[in-house]
Design a protein around this motif. Structure first.
Motif, PDB file in Angstrom:
ATOM      1  N   HIS A 183     -33.552  -3.433  85.432  1.00 37.06           N
ATOM      2  CA  HIS A 183     -32.324  -2.676  85.161  1.00 37.06           C
ATOM      3  C   HIS A 183     -31.878  -2.985  83.734  1.00 37.06           C
ATOM      4  O   HIS A 183     -32.489  -3.813  83.048  1.00 37.06           O
TER       5      HIS A 183
ATOM      6  N   HIS B 255     -29.059  -4.314  82.243  1.00 34.24           N
ATOM      7  CA  HIS B 255     -28.165  -5.367  81.761  1.00 34.24           C
ATOM      8  C   HIS B 255     -28.883  -6.176  80.674  1.00 34.24           C
ATOM      9  O   HIS B 255     -30.112  -6.338  80.726  1.00 34.24           O
TER      10      HIS B 255
ATOM     11  N   HIS C 260     -31.669  -8.662  81.038  1.00 32.77           N
ATOM     12  CA  HIS C 260     -32.946  -8.165  81.571  1.00 32.77           C
ATOM     13  C   HIS C 260     -33.686  -7.258  80.594  1.00 32.77           C
ATOM     14  O   HIS C 260     -34.874  -7.043  80.738  1.00 32.77           O
TER      15      HIS C 260
ATOM     16  N   HIS D 176     -26.680  -3.590  93.306  1.00 32.39           N
ATOM     17  CA  HIS D 176     -26.320  -4.675  92.383  1.00 32.39           C
ATOM     18  C   HIS D 176     -24.881  -4.425  91.919  1.00 32.39           C
ATOM     19  O   HIS D 176     -23.990  -5.231  92.166  1.00 32.39           O
TER      20      HIS D 176
ATOM     21  N   ASP E  25     -31.484  -8.420  90.469  1.00 36.73           N
ATOM     22  CA  ASP E  25     -30.053  -8.662  90.677  1.00 36.73           C
ATOM     23  C   ASP E  25     -29.560  -7.827  91.857  1.00 36.73           C
ATOM     24  O   ASP E  25     -29.797  -6.625  91.901  1.00 36.73           O
TER      25      ASP E  25
HETATM   26 ZN   LIG Z   1     -27.646  -7.372  86.280  1.00 36.21          ZN
END
Ligand SMILES: [Zn+2]
Length: 253
Positions: free
Chosen positions: A59, A61, A64, A147, A170
């Motif tokens: 994902h 964020h 990551h 998440h 996550d």
């Molecule tokens: Zn995350």
């Protein structure tokens, strides 16, 4: 399968680096997520950007994906004996995330007449779709909204016939993601996002223990936790779960 945790920390970690991993699958290296701490954590674990065969992005964020662009560019600007030998980065991505990830990378890579595909090769997997890395099967599953509301995300299952693991990435809403549907007789480990404090984006230890049947608890490998983990050692021992530690290699047959 040899797993090197480059880091195990949450987004704001100061001591444990971001929750990113190297999976050695036969002769191939799979990087799982590329946070902003990758530039340090990868070197500390003894790897170079050019060693990586595939990177999977769960994902968007920053813990990551924040280190992905640097990795792509360093591989592209690879020099051998003074000659430019560009290495394209193979990115494995769930089809739901592909457009957003490509757009993100385009902001900087679609310049000087070049496009993202000059630097990367996307391996786009449909939901529950699989690919082989050596003789290991890598299967992605959708965890969007589980998440955080509105966050496109995915986890994966990886392994061989009698021996596989589930990687949640996550996750907060375990039932919504129906994680248990990916666990079967072949499952030797569940790499599980666990928060040891109340949290709106990550499952707490209680939520994890209540979700999975007791006989699976010893297969849970807690990751993506806060830096103050030593305060919770007693709970972890009582819970009979494993704790993934930065740099501590885990091997499965
Ligand atoms: Zn995350």
């Amino acid at each position: 399968m040899k797993i090197t945790p480059l880091g195990v920390g949450g987004a704001f970690t100061k001591t444990n680096y971001h929750n990113n991993y190297i999976f050695q699958l036969g002769e191939k290296l799979l990087l799982v997520d590329a946070g902003t701490t990758l530039r340090t954590s990868l070197t500390e674990a003894g790897y170079r950007y050019t060693d990586i065969d595939f990177v999977y992005i769960s994902h968007l964020h920053f813990d990551h994906v924040g280190g992905l662009e640097e990795m792509i560019l360093q591989r592209y600007w690879n020099f051998e004996n003074g000659h430019h030998v560009p290495l394209k980065t193979k990115i494995i991505v769930h089809e739901k995330l592909f457009h957003s990830l490509r757009t993100l990378l385009s902001q900087s890579l679609n310049t000087n007449g070049q496009v993202v595909e000059d630097f990367c090769q996307f391996v786009i997997l449909k939901n529950e779709g699989s690919m082989f890395i050596e003789d290991y099967t890598f299967t992605v599953f959708d965890t969007t909204n589980a998440h955080q509301e509105g966050m496109i995300s995915s986890g994966f299952k990886l392994g061989r016939k009698d021996n596989s693991l589930v990687y949640t990435s996550d996750i907060k809403r375990l039932e919504q993601a129906n994680l248990i549907s990916h666990v079967d007789d072949s499952t030797v480990a569940i790499f599980q996002d666990v928060s040891f404090t109340t949290n709106g984006a990550h499952a707490t230890l209680d939520e994890v223990l209540n979700y999975y049947p007791a006989q699976l608890h010893e297969k849970i490998y807690a990751m993506h936790y806060n830096d103050n983990i030593t305060e919770f050692e007693e709970f972890i021992q009582q819970a009979n779960i494993q704790l993934v530690k930065r740099g501590k290699i885990i091997e499965f047959k």
